[in-house]
Motif scaffolding. Structure first.
Motif, short mmCIF file in Angstrom:
data_model
loop_
_atom_site.label_atom_id
_atom_site.label_comp_id
_atom_site.label_asym_id
_atom_site.label_seq_id
_atom_site.Cartn_x
_atom_site.Cartn_y
_atom_site.Cartn_z
N UNK A 33 0.83 -1.20 0.00
CA UNK A 33 0.00 0.00 0.00
C UNK A 33 0.87 1.26 0.00
N UNK A 34 1.89 1.26 0.85
CA UNK A 34 2.79 2.42 0.91
C UNK A 34 3.56 2.59 -0.41
N UNK A 35 3.94 1.47 -1.01
CA UNK A 35 4.65 1.50 -2.29
C UNK A 35 3.77 2.10 -3.39
N UNK A 36 2.50 1.70 -3.38
CA UNK A 36 1.55 2.24 -4.37
C UNK A 36 1.47 3.76 -4.25
N UNK A 37 1.34 4.23 -3.00
CA UNK A 37 1.20 5.69 -2.78
C UNK A 37 2.47 6.43 -3.20
N UNK A 38 3.64 5.82 -2.93
CA UNK A 38 4.91 6.45 -3.32
C UNK A 38 5.04 6.57 -4.84
N UNK A 39 4.40 5.68 -5.57
CA UNK A 39 4.44 5.72 -7.03
C UNK A 39 3.39 6.66 -7.61
N UNK A 40 2.64 7.31 -6.71
CA UNK A 40 1.65 8.27 -7.18
C UNK A 40 0.34 7.65 -7.59
N UNK A 41 0.15 6.36 -7.26
CA UNK A 41 -1.11 5.68 -7.58
C UNK A 41 -2.01 5.75 -6.36
N UNK A 42 -3.17 6.33 -6.50
CA UNK A 42 -4.08 6.48 -5.37
C UNK A 42 -4.85 5.18 -5.13
N UNK A 43 -4.76 4.62 -3.92
CA UNK A 43 -5.54 3.43 -3.60
C UNK A 43 -7.03 3.74 -3.66
N UNK A 44 -7.85 2.71 -3.86
CA UNK A 44 -9.30 2.92 -3.88
C UNK A 44 -9.95 2.10 -2.77
N UNK A 45 -11.28 2.06 -2.79
CA UNK A 45 -12.03 1.38 -1.74
C UNK A 45 -11.69 -0.11 -1.67
N UNK A 46 -11.40 -0.71 -2.82
CA UNK A 46 -11.06 -2.15 -2.86
C UNK A 46 -9.76 -2.40 -2.11
N UNK A 47 -8.78 -1.53 -2.32
CA UNK A 47 -7.48 -1.67 -1.65
C UNK A 47 -7.64 -1.66 -0.14
N UNK A 48 -8.36 -0.65 0.35
CA UNK A 48 -8.51 -0.48 1.79
C UNK A 48 -9.42 -1.56 2.40
N UNK A 49 -10.43 -1.99 1.68
CA UNK A 49 -11.37 -2.97 2.23
C UNK A 49 -10.67 -4.29 2.53
N UNK A 50 -9.81 -4.74 1.63
CA UNK A 50 -9.07 -5.99 1.85
C UNK A 50 -8.23 -5.90 3.12
N UNK A 51 -7.53 -4.78 3.26
CA UNK A 51 -6.67 -4.59 4.44
C UNK A 51 -7.49 -4.48 5.72
N UNK A 52 -8.53 -3.64 5.68
CA UNK A 52 -9.31 -3.41 6.90
C UNK A 52 -9.98 -4.67 7.41
N UNK A 53 -10.46 -5.49 6.50
CA UNK A 53 -11.14 -6.73 6.90
C UNK A 53 -10.22 -7.58 7.76
N UNK A 54 -8.99 -7.79 7.30
CA UNK A 54 -8.05 -8.64 8.03
C UNK A 54 -7.47 -7.95 9.26
N UNK A 55 -7.28 -6.63 9.17
CA UNK A 55 -6.78 -5.89 10.34
C UNK A 55 -7.79 -5.94 11.48
N UNK A 56 -9.08 -5.87 11.14
CA UNK A 56 -10.13 -5.97 12.16
C UNK A 56 -10.12 -7.34 12.81
N UNK A 57 -9.95 -8.36 12.00
CA UNK A 57 -9.94 -9.74 12.54
C UNK A 57 -8.80 -9.94 13.52
N UNK A 58 -7.68 -9.26 13.29
CA UNK A 58 -6.51 -9.39 14.16
C UNK A 58 -6.52 -8.38 15.31
#
Length: 237
Positions: A33-58
């Motif tokens: 995710x950080x690498x994507x942002x450094x390359x100037x590519x803006x993450x979208x809802x799909x990017x964050x949803x995958x991460x948030x789902x697993x972060x919540x579980x942990x």
């Protein structure tokens, strides 16, 4: 792809990030995710949803909070699914106040909570033993013309039976409301109420309820056997 002429786009990165999350490699997913942002590519809802789902579980709530505000600052449209992941995860950790803050933000953004969101909040209060607050949210949901589901009723019945022993009268009232205005109780609802009766020593009431259960013809034998086995286990326990 990165070394060649055809560069990966956000869709490709999302696939990789989702695969990393599925494998439980969240550190690598966050780094991506950080690498994507450094390359100037803006993450979208799909990017964050995958991460948030697993972060919540942990239970990585600080990181969940950081990503949530990142989404807000990037003006990413958060849909019901995204809010559900956040709110349900927070409520399972009994962090209901933060969950309600997220829900308030959700409403401010014009996304109306559905019955699943309210169920999560109700369950969160039940897990904290705050049954009166749980009931107020339940009633508020009805006032908003959102019809409670079988899960809504079952959560409250479970709360009264398991988290405040001795309040089976309240559980029974919810059960009666369910019979008169809500969906038909299932085997889990009945088993929870029976469990509450046995824990409070109301054996006769439990047997009376057991004998009154209405079961569909096609499922009669299987359900009766399952329910009788569960009831006997409660009795012996």
């Amino acid at each position: 792809m990165e070394q060649g002429n055809i560069k990966p786009n956000l869709h490709i990165y999302n696939i990789v990030a989702d695969a990393l999350c599925e494998d439980g490699n969240l550190y690598a997913a966050i780094n991506l995710l950080n690498e994507i942002k450094q390359k100037g590519i803006l993450p979208d809802i799909v990017t964050y949803s995958s991460l948030n789902d697993d972060l919540c579980k942990l239970g990585w709530w600080e990181k969940v909070k950081t990503l949530f505000f990142e989404m807000v600052n990037l003006n990413i449209y958060l849909n019901v699914h995204t809010f559900t992941i956040l709110i349900d995860g927070l409520c399972k950790e009994r962090n209901v106040e933060h969950a309600k803050e997220v829900m308030r933000h959700m409403i401010e953004k014009g996304v109306e909570p559905d019955v699943i969101i309210y169920n999560a909040i109700i369950d969160g209060y039940c897990l904290r033993g705050q049954l009166e607050r749980a009931r107020r949210i339940f009633d508020f949901m009805i006032d908003k013309c959102i019809e409670p589901s079988i899960i809504s009723y079952s959560i409250l019945i479970n709360g009264y039976c398991l988290f405040e022993v001795g309040r089976t009268d309240d559980a029974k009232r919810i059960y009666v409301e369910m019979l008169s205005a809500g969906p038909k109780p299932d085997i889990c609802t009945h088993a929870t109420l029976l469990d509450g009766y046995f824990k409070c020593g109301f054996v006769e009431e439990a047997i009376l309820l057991f004998n009154k259960l209405e079961i569909k013809r096609e499922d009669t034998n299987t359900v009766r056997i399952d329910l009788r086995a569960h009831t006997l286990d409660l009795w012996r326990g």
